[in-house]
Design a protein around this motif. Structure first.
Motif, mmCIF file in Angstrom:
data_model
loop_
_atom_site.group_PDB
_atom_site.id
_atom_site.type_symbol
_atom_site.label_atom_id
_atom_site.label_comp_id
_atom_site.label_asym_id
_atom_site.label_seq_id
_atom_site.Cartn_x
_atom_site.Cartn_y
_atom_site.Cartn_z
ATOM 1 N N UNK A 35 0.747 -1.271 0.067
ATOM 2 C CA UNK A 35 0.116 0.221 0.009
ATOM 3 C C UNK A 35 0.976 1.407 -0.019
ATOM 4 N N UNK A 37 0.847 5.586 1.568
ATOM 5 C CA UNK A 37 -0.198 6.179 2.214
ATOM 6 C C UNK A 37 0.263 7.665 2.040
ATOM 7 N N UNK A 40 -3.892 13.081 3.476
ATOM 8 C CA UNK A 40 -5.175 13.298 3.195
ATOM 9 C C UNK A 40 -6.034 12.362 2.360
ATOM 10 N N UNK A 41 -5.405 11.243 2.032
ATOM 11 C CA UNK A 41 -5.798 10.014 1.328
ATOM 12 C C UNK A 41 -5.717 8.917 2.179
ATOM 13 N N UNK A 42 -6.653 7.878 2.058
ATOM 14 C CA UNK A 42 -6.562 6.389 2.806
ATOM 15 C C UNK A 42 -5.432 5.668 1.849
ATOM 16 N N UNK A 43 -5.151 4.709 2.733
ATOM 17 C CA UNK A 43 -4.043 3.724 2.046
ATOM 18 C C UNK A 43 -4.671 3.115 0.895
ATOM 19 N N UNK A 45 -3.975 0.175 -2.372
ATOM 20 C CA UNK A 45 -3.513 -0.906 -2.571
ATOM 21 C C UNK A 45 -2.548 -0.786 -4.081
ATOM 22 N N UNK A 90 3.630 0.708 2.607
ATOM 23 C CA UNK A 90 3.418 -0.097 3.667
ATOM 24 C C UNK A 90 3.348 -1.444 3.138
ATOM 25 N N UNK A 107 6.651 -1.559 9.169
ATOM 26 C CA UNK A 107 6.564 0.026 9.912
ATOM 27 C C UNK A 107 6.821 0.936 8.757
ATOM 28 N N UNK A 110 9.683 5.201 3.964
ATOM 29 C CA UNK A 110 9.476 6.635 3.458
ATOM 30 C C UNK A 110 10.100 7.086 2.526
ATOM 31 N N UNK B 41 4.927 7.426 12.800
ATOM 32 C CA UNK B 41 6.115 6.616 12.177
ATOM 33 C C UNK B 41 6.009 4.892 12.408
ATOM 34 N N UNK B 42 4.845 4.596 12.492
ATOM 35 C CA UNK B 42 4.787 2.999 12.660
ATOM 36 C C UNK B 42 3.653 2.692 11.615
ATOM 37 N N UNK B 43 3.804 1.334 11.643
ATOM 38 C CA UNK B 43 2.558 0.713 10.732
ATOM 39 C C UNK B 43 1.474 0.556 11.319
ATOM 40 N N UNK B 44 0.479 -0.088 10.606
ATOM 41 C CA UNK B 44 -1.029 -0.055 11.253
ATOM 42 C C UNK B 44 -1.169 -1.524 12.109
ATOM 43 N N UNK B 89 -8.046 4.135 11.992
ATOM 44 C CA UNK B 89 -8.352 3.948 10.672
ATOM 45 C C UNK B 89 -9.393 2.809 10.493
ATOM 46 N N UNK B 98 -8.996 -6.662 -1.648
ATOM 47 C CA UNK B 98 -8.441 -5.062 -1.438
ATOM 48 C C UNK B 98 -9.035 -4.949 -0.227
ATOM 49 N N UNK B 99 -8.604 -3.785 0.411
ATOM 50 C CA UNK B 99 -9.224 -2.996 1.586
ATOM 51 C C UNK B 99 -9.312 -1.730 1.104
ATOM 52 N N UNK B 101 -9.707 2.148 2.772
ATOM 53 C CA UNK B 101 -9.272 2.972 4.007
ATOM 54 C C UNK B 101 -9.929 4.198 3.966
ATOM 55 N N UNK B 102 -10.307 4.547 5.155
ATOM 56 C CA UNK B 102 -10.643 5.906 5.557
ATOM 57 C C UNK B 102 -9.273 6.597 5.743
ATOM 58 N N UNK B 103 -9.325 8.006 5.979
ATOM 59 C CA UNK B 103 -8.131 8.741 6.285
ATOM 60 C C UNK B 103 -7.939 8.892 7.807
#
Lengths: 114, 111
Positions: A35, A37, A40-43, A45, A90, A107, A110, B41-44, B89, B98-99, B101-103
């Motif tokens: 993904x 990120x 202002x936008x969701x993740x 795919x 991610x 994690x 970037x 700074x981390x993942x979900x 989230x 697929x997922x 996601x919201x912001x």
């Protein structure tokens, strides 16, 4: 137990350069995905894989390639970096498909494209 | 295309308060919905997964509800703590790999 490991954590590239983002998981998960990120936008795919030797495109695949030669590894390649690919990337994995089981995320990497 | 909205974008509450985070989605044809937590700074980290046939899921101080017909889910956090400060989230699965996601909602719990 390492989970999902992404390398590098940070990277700066120049426009036109290529690079590979690494993702490895040690949970024997069949499903892996990438993904991006953006603010202002969701993740969103990019690509996903349901098992070794099988990959497919997600929502925003242009400019990226993937391969899945082993269960553990799922690298993401930027063919010719563009500023629009500046983002946080991610990698995620799970048993089964994307939504059937909880997703485990790394994690992130970037990435800045100058 | 599925659209996922989370309101508010940011929320600050004093420690100990109960709170509700909202998630809405435009297409009710979903397999399930997940709530995630993301630290800076981390993942979900997956918190709760609700199948489309379920109405709610609970884990400790967290309770997630799903009203598929109205396209809404809520995440209830009881007795909030400073350690709950993070971005939350939600993501819906339409049945493909697929997922959406919201912001996210950025939560700050003030000691």
């Amino acid at each position: 137990n390492a989970g999902v490991t992404q390398t590098p954590k940070f990277q700066v590239l120049k426009t036109g350069q290529s690079m590979t983002l690494q993702c490895a998981q040690d949970m024997n998960h069949e499903y892996m995905s990438w993904y991006r990120q953006d603010p202002g936008m969701g993740l969103r795919l990019i690509h996903y894989s349901v098992g070794a030797g099988i990959t497919d495109q997600g929502e925003v695949p242009n400019g990226y390639n993937v391969s899945r030669s082993t269960t553990e590894d799922f690298p993401l390649r930027l063919l010719s970096a563009a500023p629009s690919q500046t983002s946080v990337y991610f990698c995620a994995s799970s048993y089964g498909g994307a939504g059937n089981q909880p997703q485990h995320f790394g994690d992130g990497t970037r990435l800045s494209i100058l | 295309k599925q659209e996922v909205t989370q309101i508010p974008a940011a929320l600050s509450v004093p420690e100990g308060e109960n709170l509700v985070l909202n998630c809405s989605f435009t297409d009710s044809a979903i397999y399930n919905l997940q709530w995630f937590r993301q630290d800076p700074g981390k993942g979900l980290t997956s918190l709760l997964l609700i199948q489309s046939s379920q109405r709610e899921q609970t884990s400790g101080r967290l309770n997630a509800s799903l009203d598929k017909s109205s396209g809404r889910s809520t995440l209830y956090i009881a007795a909030s703590q400073p350690g709950d400060s993070a971005t939350y989230l939600c993501a819906v699965n339409p049945g493909a790999n697929n997922l959406f996601f919201g912001t996210g909602t950025r939560l700050t719990v003030i000691p």
